[in-house]
Design a protein around this motif. Structure first.
Motif, PDB file in Angstrom:
ATOM      1  N   ILE A  60     -14.461  -7.677 -10.533  1.00 46.04           N
ATOM      2  CA  ILE A  60     -14.384  -6.123 -10.318  1.00 46.04           C
ATOM      3  C   ILE A  60     -14.898  -5.804  -9.049  1.00 46.04           C
ATOM      4  O   ILE A  60     -14.238  -4.644  -8.453  1.00 46.04           O
ATOM      5  CB  ILE A  60     -15.594  -5.744 -11.474  1.00 46.04           C
ATOM      6  N   THR A  61     -15.930  -6.323  -8.386  1.00 41.53           N
ATOM      7  CA  THR A  61     -16.065  -6.138  -7.059  1.00 41.53           C
ATOM      8  C   THR A  61     -14.991  -6.154  -6.071  1.00 41.53           C
ATOM      9  O   THR A  61     -14.641  -5.415  -5.063  1.00 41.53           O
ATOM     10  CB  THR A  61     -17.289  -6.806  -6.424  1.00 41.53           C
ATOM     11  N   LEU A  62     -14.216  -7.360  -6.057  1.00 39.79           N
ATOM     12  CA  LEU A  62     -13.034  -7.695  -5.408  1.00 39.79           C
ATOM     13  C   LEU A  62     -11.915  -6.472  -5.652  1.00 39.79           C
ATOM     14  O   LEU A  62     -11.200  -5.883  -4.660  1.00 39.79           O
ATOM     15  CB  LEU A  62     -12.558  -9.066  -5.645  1.00 39.79           C
ATOM     16  N   ALA A  63     -11.757  -5.946  -6.966  1.00 40.94           N
ATOM     17  CA  ALA A  63     -10.842  -5.241  -7.063  1.00 40.94           C
ATOM     18  C   ALA A  63     -11.110  -3.753  -6.443  1.00 40.94           C
ATOM     19  O   ALA A  63     -10.315  -3.131  -6.069  1.00 40.94           O
ATOM     20  CB  ALA A  63     -10.555  -5.035  -8.859  1.00 40.94           C
ATOM     21  N   VAL A  64     -12.384  -3.312  -6.701  1.00 39.23           N
ATOM     22  CA  VAL A  64     -12.776  -2.170  -5.982  1.00 39.23           C
ATOM     23  C   VAL A  64     -12.842  -1.997  -4.455  1.00 39.23           C
ATOM     24  O   VAL A  64     -12.462  -1.122  -3.872  1.00 39.23           O
ATOM     25  CB  VAL A  64     -14.213  -1.832  -6.543  1.00 39.23           C
ATOM     26  N   GLY A  83     -10.300   0.141  -2.142  1.00 34.69           N
ATOM     27  CA  GLY A  83     -10.788   0.635  -0.760  1.00 34.69           C
ATOM     28  C   GLY A  83     -10.186   0.582   0.419  1.00 34.69           C
ATOM     29  O   GLY A  83      -9.731   1.225   1.214  1.00 34.69           O
ATOM     30  N   VAL A  84      -9.575  -0.964   0.564  1.00 35.44           N
ATOM     31  CA  VAL A  84      -8.685  -1.115   1.640  1.00 35.44           C
ATOM     32  C   VAL A  84      -7.368  -0.387   1.488  1.00 35.44           C
ATOM     33  O   VAL A  84      -7.036   0.104   2.654  1.00 35.44           O
ATOM     34  CB  VAL A  84      -8.614  -3.062   1.671  1.00 35.44           C
ATOM     35  N   ALA A 118      -4.566   6.280   4.540  1.00 32.99           N
ATOM     36  CA  ALA A 118      -5.124   7.009   5.331  1.00 32.99           C
ATOM     37  C   ALA A 118      -4.832   6.980   7.017  1.00 32.99           C
ATOM     38  O   ALA A 118      -4.370   7.606   7.646  1.00 32.99           O
ATOM     39  CB  ALA A 118      -6.592   7.304   5.302  1.00 32.99           C
ATOM     40  N   ALA A 119      -5.001   5.376   7.337  1.00 33.19           N
ATOM     41  CA  ALA A 119      -4.575   5.016   8.662  1.00 33.19           C
ATOM     42  C   ALA A 119      -2.993   5.266   8.748  1.00 33.19           C
ATOM     43  O   ALA A 119      -2.641   5.693   9.943  1.00 33.19           O
ATOM     44  CB  ALA A 119      -4.806   3.625   8.876  1.00 33.19           C
ATOM     45  N   THR A 120      -2.117   5.111   7.806  1.00 36.80           N
ATOM     46  CA  THR A 120      -0.772   5.534   8.005  1.00 36.80           C
ATOM     47  C   THR A 120      -0.569   6.871   8.206  1.00 36.80           C
ATOM     48  O   THR A 120       0.142   7.369   9.081  1.00 36.80           O
ATOM     49  CB  THR A 120      -0.109   4.820   6.632  1.00 36.80           C
ATOM     50  N   CYS A 126     -10.565  -7.344   6.080  1.00 41.80           N
ATOM     51  CA  CYS A 126     -11.056  -8.071   5.297  1.00 41.80           C
ATOM     52  C   CYS A 126     -11.637  -9.194   5.437  1.00 41.80           C
ATOM     53  O   CYS A 126     -12.497  -9.685   4.944  1.00 41.80           O
ATOM     54  CB  CYS A 126      -9.832  -8.590   3.894  1.00 41.80           C
ATOM     55  N   ALA A 127     -11.064  -9.999   6.746  1.00 42.22           N
ATOM     56  CA  ALA A 127     -11.703 -11.095   7.249  1.00 42.22           C
ATOM     57  C   ALA A 127     -13.146 -10.717   7.922  1.00 42.22           C
ATOM     58  O   ALA A 127     -14.108 -11.762   7.695  1.00 42.22           O
ATOM     59  CB  ALA A 127     -10.729 -11.749   8.343  1.00 42.22           C
TER      60      ALA A 127
END
Length: 135
Positions: A25-29, A33-34, A40-42, A74-75
């Motif tokens: 669940i944490t990874l999915a959230v 976010g990423v 947004a950066a795009t 992510c790294a």
């Protein structure tokens, strides 16, 4: 006594499954976010993307740029997580797994981050240079 051992083993398996569920669940959230931050950066870099495309950058170059950015993001998050686990080890709690598992988890975070950055990268590469520079 065997009933108690089975209960302890079942409790251990339940705890492992609970930690796996919380981790998933944490990874999915985090990946959502990423994805949002890369979208947004795009939109924020639309003008720069237009200029890059106008001076001869190929769409694959734009895709690579955004995929690299999301993978590095992510790294860095994975390295920070390993640093926190190492800090806990310093304070006497052994929560770091084997180095192969740690390396695999770091690789998993980079792969998942790159996959999460795929949609924004494709959207950025499809921009029309003239329209992008107008914005």
């Amino acid at each position: 006594m065997t009933g108690m051992v089975e209960t302890v083993e079942q409790l251990t398996q339940l705890c492992v499954l609970l930690f796996l569920a919380v981790g998933a669940i944490t990874l999915a959230v985090a990946l959502i976010g990423v994805l949002c931050s890369m979208l947004a950066a795009t939109y924020e870099k639309t003008g720069e993307i237009g200029i890059l495309l106008a001076i001869g950058a190929q769409p694959r170059d734009i895709r690579r740029l955004f995929l690299l950015q999301s993978g590095l993001l992510c790294a860095l998050g994975g390295l920070c997580g390993l640093a926190v686990a190492g800090g806990a080890l310093y304070w006497g709690t052994s929560i770091l797994p084997d180095w192969r598992i740690s390396a695999g988890l770091l690789l998993l975070s980079v792969i998942c981050g790159t996959v999460a950055g795929l949609l924004p990268a494709v959207c950025a590469a499809r921009l029309d240079p003239v329209d992008a520079m107008r914005n």
